[in-house]
Design a protein around this motif. Structure first.
Motif, PDB file in Angstrom:
ATOM      1  N   GLY A  21       0.843  -1.183   0.000  1.00 31.55           N
ATOM      2  CA  GLY A  21       0.000   0.000   0.000  1.00 31.55           C
ATOM      3  C   GLY A  21       0.881   1.235   0.000  1.00 31.55           C
ATOM      4  N   THR A  22       0.693   2.095   0.967  1.00 29.67           N
ATOM      5  CA  THR A  22       1.535   3.291   1.082  1.00 29.67           C
ATOM      6  C   THR A  22       2.649   3.128   2.110  1.00 29.67           C
ATOM      7  N   ASP A  23       2.727   1.952   2.742  1.00 26.65           N
ATOM      8  CA  ASP A  23       3.718   1.716   3.800  1.00 26.65           C
ATOM      9  C   ASP A  23       5.005   1.121   3.245  1.00 26.65           C
ATOM     10  N   THR A  24       6.147   1.700   3.598  1.00 29.67           N
ATOM     11  CA  THR A  24       7.439   1.104   3.267  1.00 29.67           C
ATOM     12  C   THR A  24       7.681  -0.074   4.199  1.00 29.67           C
ATOM     13  N   VAL A  25       7.925  -1.268   3.605  1.00 30.40           N
ATOM     14  CA  VAL A  25       8.081  -2.481   4.403  1.00 30.40           C
ATOM     15  C   VAL A  25       9.454  -3.134   4.230  1.00 30.40           C
ATOM     16  N   ALA A  26      10.249  -2.668   3.274  1.00 26.95           N
ATOM     17  CA  ALA A  26      11.607  -3.186   3.042  1.00 26.95           C
ATOM     18  C   ALA A  26      12.253  -2.293   2.003  1.00 26.95           C
ATOM     19  N   ALA A  27      13.519  -2.560   1.721  1.00 24.61           N
ATOM     20  CA  ALA A  27      14.228  -1.774   0.718  1.00 24.61           C
ATOM     21  C   ALA A  27      15.130  -2.676  -0.110  1.00 24.61           C
ATOM     22  N   LEU A  28      15.633  -2.135  -1.190  1.00 26.63           N
ATOM     23  CA  LEU A  28      16.424  -2.903  -2.155  1.00 26.63           C
ATOM     24  C   LEU A  28      17.488  -2.021  -2.762  1.00 26.63           C
ATOM     25  N   GLY A  29      18.673  -2.589  -2.951  1.00 27.04           N
ATOM     26  CA  GLY A  29      19.741  -1.862  -3.622  1.00 27.04           C
ATOM     27  C   GLY A  29      20.723  -2.822  -4.252  1.00 27.04           C
ATOM     28  N   PRO A  30      21.582  -2.326  -5.122  1.00 28.48           N
ATOM     29  CA  PRO A  30      22.608  -3.181  -5.729  1.00 28.48           C
ATOM     30  C   PRO A  30      23.678  -3.535  -4.715  1.00 28.48           C
ATOM     31  N   LEU A  31      24.357  -4.635  -4.947  1.00 27.52           N
ATOM     32  CA  LEU A  31      25.479  -5.014  -4.087  1.00 27.52           C
ATOM     33  C   LEU A  31      26.579  -3.972  -4.217  1.00 27.52           C
ATOM     34  N   THR A  32      27.103  -3.534  -3.078  1.00 27.91           N
ATOM     35  CA  THR A  32      28.113  -2.474  -3.098  1.00 27.91           C
ATOM     36  C   THR A  32      29.428  -2.872  -2.436  1.00 27.91           C
ATOM     37  N   GLU A  33      29.420  -3.873  -1.564  1.00 34.98           N
ATOM     38  CA  GLU A  33      30.645  -4.273  -0.872  1.00 34.98           C
ATOM     39  C   GLU A  33      31.408  -5.299  -1.702  1.00 34.98           C
ATOM     40  N   ASP A  34      32.746  -5.279  -1.610  1.00 33.36           N
ATOM     41  CA  ASP A  34      33.576  -6.251  -2.310  1.00 33.36           C
ATOM     42  C   ASP A  34      33.217  -7.660  -1.849  1.00 33.36           C
ATOM     43  N   ARG A  35      33.049  -8.566  -2.821  1.00 29.54           N
ATOM     44  CA  ARG A  35      32.768  -9.985  -2.579  1.00 29.54           C
ATOM     45  C   ARG A  35      31.448 -10.201  -1.825  1.00 29.54           C
ATOM     46  N   ALA A  36      30.586  -9.204  -1.823  1.00 30.21           N
ATOM     47  CA  ALA A  36      29.293  -9.354  -1.164  1.00 30.21           C
ATOM     48  C   ALA A  36      28.419 -10.330  -1.946  1.00 30.21           C
ATOM     49  N   GLU A  37      27.638 -11.115  -1.220  1.00 32.98           N
ATOM     50  CA  GLU A  37      26.718 -12.047  -1.836  1.00 32.98           C
ATOM     51  C   GLU A  37      25.286 -11.551  -1.643  1.00 32.98           C
ATOM     52  N   PRO A  38      24.370 -11.933  -2.507  1.00 32.78           N
ATOM     53  CA  PRO A  38      22.981 -11.516  -2.337  1.00 32.78           C
ATOM     54  C   PRO A  38      22.458 -11.903  -0.960  1.00 32.78           C
ATOM     55  N   ALA A  39      21.880 -10.958  -0.253  1.00 31.44           N
ATOM     56  CA  ALA A  39      21.411 -11.252   1.106  1.00 31.44           C
ATOM     57  C   ALA A  39      20.522 -10.129   1.604  1.00 31.44           C
ATOM     58  N   TRP A  40      19.614 -10.493   2.512  1.00 30.31           N
ATOM     59  CA  TRP A  40      18.850  -9.520   3.284  1.00 30.31           C
ATOM     60  C   TRP A  40      19.676  -9.080   4.477  1.00 30.31           C
ATOM     61  N   THR A  41      19.681  -7.794   4.773  1.00 28.62           N
ATOM     62  CA  THR A  41      20.380  -7.249   5.931  1.00 28.62           C
ATOM     63  C   THR A  41      19.372  -6.651   6.894  1.00 28.62           C
ATOM     64  N   LEU A  42      19.458  -7.068   8.151  1.00 28.80           N
ATOM     65  CA  LEU A  42      18.603  -6.521   9.205  1.00 28.80           C
ATOM     66  C   LEU A  42      19.316  -5.363   9.892  1.00 28.80           C
ATOM     67  N   TYR A  43      18.559  -4.310  10.182  1.00 29.28           N
ATOM     68  CA  TYR A  43      19.067  -3.136  10.888  1.00 29.28           C
ATOM     69  C   TYR A  43      18.387  -3.055  12.249  1.00 29.28           C
ATOM     70  N   PHE A  44      19.159  -2.622  13.249  1.00 28.94           N
ATOM     71  CA  PHE A  44      18.622  -2.459  14.594  1.00 28.94           C
ATOM     72  C   PHE A  44      18.746  -1.002  15.010  1.00 28.94           C
ATOM     73  N   GLN A  45      17.730  -0.517  15.705  1.00 24.71           N
ATOM     74  CA  GLN A  45      17.661   0.894  16.071  1.00 24.71           C
ATOM     75  C   GLN A  45      18.721   1.266  17.101  1.00 24.71           C
ATOM     76  N   THR A  46      19.269   2.447  16.930  1.00 27.06           N
ATOM     77  CA  THR A  46      20.187   2.991  17.928  1.00 27.06           C
ATOM     78  C   THR A  46      20.081   4.510  17.931  1.00 27.06           C
ATOM     79  N   PRO A  47      20.219   5.143  19.090  1.00 24.75           N
ATOM     80  CA  PRO A  47      20.271   6.606  19.121  1.00 24.75           C
ATOM     81  C   PRO A  47      21.659   7.136  18.795  1.00 24.75           C
ATOM     82  N   ASP A  48      22.655   6.223  18.677  1.00 21.36           N
ATOM     83  CA  ASP A  48      24.030   6.668  18.473  1.00 21.36           C
ATOM     84  C   ASP A  48      24.807   5.577  17.733  1.00 21.36           C
ATOM     85  N   ALA A  49      24.843   5.671  16.411  1.00 16.82           N
ATOM     86  CA  ALA A  49      25.524   4.656  15.605  1.00 16.82           C
ATOM     87  C   ALA A  49      27.023   4.605  15.887  1.00 16.82           C
ATOM     88  N   ASP A  50      27.620   5.751  16.174  1.00 18.76           N
ATOM     89  CA  ASP A  50      29.060   5.764  16.446  1.00 18.76           C
ATOM     90  C   ASP A  50      29.381   5.017  17.734  1.00 18.76           C
TER      91      ASP A  50
END
Length: 263
Positions: free
Chosen positions: A52-81
């Motif tokens: 519908g109008t809700d973003t539920v996932a994302a997609l992009g080309p492989l960008t890392e060297d020797r990266a294989e096709p895969a889903w990546t999970l992200y976890f919330q943080t107030p401070d990535a550094d």
């Protein structure tokens, strides 16, 4: 269960790295009924799957060297550094970042000491996914690890996750909740890699689960679209009927039709 009331340590994004984004769009839009929206030329081929109008996932080309096709999970943080520093201190690896994604947020790509890749998202203008748990959306996260004990210690140090070990056949399944969560806030689990997976050379990895109305129908559709079954449909009392699949490029994911009350 997952919620869009994202708290530190909870899953708040996921994306697919693909060697052929057009083919991936064709597969996943047919499988889940999603639509795809490109983020534009400035985003390097990145875009969003929507229900519908809700973003539920994302997609992009492989960008890392020797990266294989895969889903990546992200976890919330107030401070990535700060998370990146904790990852290094706990024996993990910072693959890239942290860096700002325009004004949307800040991210980093990370790897735990057992080899499982994941990422973190520090919200800016984009808090995270618009919908979870509903059909066609992320509903669970699972870590298959070569060393669950080491993995638990690592993520406890990085995110402060709470753990509850429960019997799972001949092994143990660790249910995870955020540091500030209660018993109803389970977001994922950790379990030992299956022996046949290890024998086949499969390493530690995170696996996203998508809720579907009918697991068997989704399996049939995935096969028709060129995907494959990694783990056949299985019934788990009180959990539901689930299966593990791979898309035509080999990226793994799982689908589940969750059990209703009393099932």
């Amino acid at each position: 269960m997952l919620s869009t009331d994202f708290v530190p340590g909870s899953p708040n994004w996921l994306d697919l790295g693909s060697p052929d984004t057009e083919a991936s769009v064709t597969f996943y839009t047919a499988l889940f009924g999603w639509t795809f929206f490109s983020a534009g030329p400035q985003a390097g081929g990145y875009g969003f799957f929507r229900r519908g109008t809700d973003t539920v996932a994302a997609l992009g080309p492989l960008t890392e060297d020797r990266a294989e096709p895969a889903w990546t999970l992200y976890f919330q943080t107030p401070d990535a550094d700060a998370v990146a520093e904790r990852v290094r201190a706990a024996g993990g690896t910072v693959r890239f970042g942290p860096f700002d994604v325009f004004t949307n947020g800040r991210m980093a790509g990370l790897t735990d000491p057992t080899g499982a890749e994941f990422a973190v998202w520090q919200p800016g203008e984009t808090a995270g996914l618009d919908a979870v748990t509903a059909p066609g959306t992320l509903c669970w996260t699972e870590l298959y690890s070569s060393d669950p004990t080491a993995a638990k210690a690592f993520y406890r140090a990085v995110f402060g996750w709470q753990e509850q070990d429960v019997p799972f056949g001949d092994s143990t399944y660790t249910v995870l909740t955020p540091a500030t969560g209660g018993t109803d806030d389970g977001q994922g689990g950790i379990l030992q890699l299956f022996p046949d997976q290890t024998a086949a050379g499969l390493g530690s990895h995170w696996l996203p689960y998508f809720e579907v109305p009918n697991t068997d129908a989704t399996i049939a559709m995935a096969r028709q679209l060129g995907g494959a079954v990694r783990l056949p449909a299985t019934d788990a009392h009180g959990v539901g009927r689930f299966a593990q699949l791979t898309d035509p490029h080999g990226a793994a994911f799982a689908v589940i039709t969750s059990a209703g009350p009393g099932e």
